[in-house]
Design a protein around this motif. Structure first.
Motif, PDB file in Angstrom:
ATOM      1  N   THR A 141     -16.363  25.431  11.656  1.00 35.41           N
ATOM      2  CA  THR A 141     -15.078  25.315  10.978  1.00 35.41           C
ATOM      3  C   THR A 141     -14.848  23.884  10.495  1.00 35.41           C
ATOM      4  O   THR A 141     -14.443  23.670   9.345  1.00 35.41           O
ATOM      5  N   ASP A 150     -19.142  33.272  13.786  1.00 35.12           N
ATOM      6  CA  ASP A 150     -18.881  33.420  12.349  1.00 35.12           C
ATOM      7  C   ASP A 150     -17.485  33.972  12.107  1.00 35.12           C
ATOM      8  O   ASP A 150     -16.761  33.508  11.228  1.00 35.12           O
ATOM      9  N   ARG A 151     -17.108  34.961  12.900  1.00 38.14           N
ATOM     10  CA  ARG A 151     -15.785  35.570  12.744  1.00 38.14           C
ATOM     11  C   ARG A 151     -14.682  34.594  13.156  1.00 38.14           C
ATOM     12  O   ARG A 151     -13.642  34.511  12.509  1.00 38.14           O
ATOM     13  N   CYS A 187     -14.781  31.331  12.976  1.00 32.52           N
ATOM     14  CA  CYS A 187     -14.687  30.350  11.892  1.00 32.52           C
ATOM     15  C   CYS A 187     -13.935  30.932  10.699  1.00 32.52           C
ATOM     16  O   CYS A 187     -13.012  30.312  10.168  1.00 32.52           O
ATOM     17  N   GLU A 188     -14.324  32.124  10.288  1.00 31.50           N
ATOM     18  CA  GLU A 188     -13.689  32.744   9.126  1.00 31.50           C
ATOM     19  C   GLU A 188     -12.210  32.991   9.353  1.00 31.50           C
ATOM     20  O   GLU A 188     -11.398  32.778   8.456  1.00 31.50           O
ATOM     21  N   ARG A 189     -11.839  33.424  10.552  1.00 30.94           N
ATOM     22  CA  ARG A 189     -10.415  33.670  10.837  1.00 30.94           C
ATOM     23  C   ARG A 189      -9.599  32.383  10.765  1.00 30.94           C
ATOM     24  O   ARG A 189      -8.489  32.380  10.231  1.00 30.94           O
ATOM     25  N   LEU A 225     -10.340  29.730   8.979  1.00 29.31           N
ATOM     26  CA  LEU A 225     -10.274  29.371   7.561  1.00 29.31           C
ATOM     27  C   LEU A 225      -9.281  30.253   6.812  1.00 29.31           C
ATOM     28  O   LEU A 225      -8.512  29.760   5.970  1.00 29.31           O
ATOM     29  N   GLU A 226      -9.262  31.545   7.131  1.00 29.49           N
ATOM     30  CA  GLU A 226      -8.281  32.453   6.512  1.00 29.49           C
ATOM     31  C   GLU A 226      -6.861  32.018   6.835  1.00 29.49           C
ATOM     32  O   GLU A 226      -5.987  32.018   5.968  1.00 29.49           O
TER      33      GLU A 226
END
Length: 77
Positions: free
Chosen positions: A27, A60-61, A63-65, A67-68
């Motif tokens: 992240t 990965d999830r 990090c993506e959450r 960022l979202e």
């Protein structure tokens, strides 16, 4: 600054801590947070911990959450 200083009373096993550390690094790299103030790192860490407490255990999830969530914030002037 990995998330572990912000775990408070919640206990994670070593693998969960490793996953959160990987998510934190991913992240921060995505945000280019290499030389950001500690408050930025703390915010990322606390969000990762919150997501992990709620069952998200894939780096990965995680990090993506994070960022979202940051994309949803109103722009700062």
């Amino acid at each position: 600054m990995p998330p572990t200083p912000f775990l408070d009373e919640f206990k994670f096993d070593p693998e969960a801590k490793r996953i959160m550390g990987v998510a934190f690094e991913m992240t921060c790299a995505a945000l280019k947070y290499t030389k950001q103030p500690d408050v930025a790192h703390e915010a990322v860490s606390r969000r990762i911990i919150e997501l992990a407490k709620n069952g998200v255990h894939d780096p990965d999830r995680l990090c993506e959450r994070v960022l979202e969530d940051l994309r949803k914030l109103p722009p700062r002037i």
